[in-house]
Scaffold this motif. Structure first.
Motif, short mmCIF file in Angstrom:
data_model
loop_
_atom_site.label_atom_id
_atom_site.label_comp_id
_atom_site.label_asym_id
_atom_site.label_seq_id
_atom_site.Cartn_x
_atom_site.Cartn_y
_atom_site.Cartn_z
N ILE A 119 -3.84 3.72 -8.25
CA ILE A 119 -4.92 3.99 -7.30
C ILE A 119 -5.76 2.73 -7.10
O ILE A 119 -6.13 2.38 -5.97
CB ILE A 119 -5.78 5.18 -7.75
N GLU A 120 -6.07 2.05 -8.18
CA GLU A 120 -6.82 0.79 -8.07
C GLU A 120 -6.04 -0.25 -7.27
O GLU A 120 -6.60 -0.94 -6.42
CB GLU A 120 -7.17 0.25 -9.47
N ALA A 144 0.84 -1.20 0.00
CA ALA A 144 0.00 0.00 0.00
C ALA A 144 0.87 1.25 0.00
O ALA A 144 0.59 2.21 -0.73
CB ALA A 144 -0.94 0.00 1.20
N ALA A 170 -5.48 -2.03 0.21
CA ALA A 170 -6.04 -1.53 1.47
C ALA A 170 -7.22 -2.39 1.93
O ALA A 170 -7.34 -2.70 3.11
CB ALA A 170 -6.46 -0.07 1.31
N VAL A 171 -8.06 -2.81 1.00
CA VAL A 171 -9.19 -3.67 1.36
C VAL A 171 -8.69 -5.03 1.82
O VAL A 171 -9.19 -5.60 2.79
CB VAL A 171 -10.18 -3.79 0.18
N THR A 191 1.30 6.60 -7.04
CA THR A 191 0.28 7.53 -7.53
C THR A 191 0.84 8.95 -7.70
O THR A 191 0.40 9.69 -8.57
CB THR A 191 -0.96 7.59 -6.62
N LEU A 220 -3.77 0.36 -5.01
CA LEU A 220 -3.78 0.83 -3.62
C LEU A 220 -5.10 0.49 -2.95
O LEU A 220 -5.13 -0.02 -1.82
CB LEU A 220 -3.53 2.34 -3.58
N ASN A 221 -6.20 0.73 -3.63
CA ASN A 221 -7.52 0.42 -3.06
C ASN A 221 -7.66 -1.08 -2.77
O ASN A 221 -8.13 -1.47 -1.70
CB ASN A 221 -8.64 0.86 -4.01
N ARG A 222 -7.27 -1.90 -3.72
CA ARG A 222 -7.39 -3.36 -3.54
C ARG A 222 -6.52 -3.84 -2.38
O ARG A 222 -6.92 -4.69 -1.59
CB ARG A 222 -7.03 -4.09 -4.82
#
Length: 143
Positions: free
Chosen positions: A114-115, A95, A121-122, A102, A117-119
């Motif tokens: 960004i995608e 992350a 983080a989840v 980014t 990072l989002n994945r």
């Protein structure tokens, strides 16, 4: 720093993540700890896909993808809790890398970072991580 240089840094992180999650998969059990096994397997697959995306992009840009290290250091992995802790630490490290990426890319690669990072983080949540307002950015965590 060019986009290719930034992608090389992310690729090095993904090489490490693939190696670590491969090792963690060997220390989990689909029958004894099915949730942990499933989460480790899903992380491995996702990091493998991202590693391949980065390698392909670097080649398409005329670069030579950075090679993986022969091995990476792991702590003791005798219990499911230890496996979970290493998985969480690895996802947090990724992350941080994707938050950094980014800021160093633009256009399609920034959206891709960004995608990612989002994945990531989840996925931290599967390893007992906590939601953060700004994942991958320790200085702003939990503010």
């Amino acid at each position: 720093m060019s986009d290719v240089d930034a992608l090389q840094t992310a690729l090095a992180a993904e090489h490490a993540a693939v190696w670590v999650f491969g090792a963690l998969g060997g220390r989990t059990s689909a029958s004894a700890t099915p949730d942990l096994f499933g989460s480790v397997s899903a992380s491995y697959d996702d990091h493998l896909d991202r590693r391949d995306d980065l390698s392909d992009a670097i080649v398409e840009a005329g670069g030579t993808p950075v090679a993986a290290e022969p091995a990476y250091e792991l702590p003791t992995l005798d219990t499911p809790a230890q496996v979970e802790a290493v998985a969480l630490r690895t996802e947090r490290s990724c992350a941080t890398t994707y938050a950094w990426l980014t800021g160093r890319t633009s256009g399609a690669w920034r959206r891709w970072a960004i995608e990612a990072l989002n994945r990531t983080a989840v996925r931290e949540l599967a390893f007992r991580g906590t939601p953060e307002m700004f994942p991958g950015s320790d200085e702003y965590a939990d503010r």
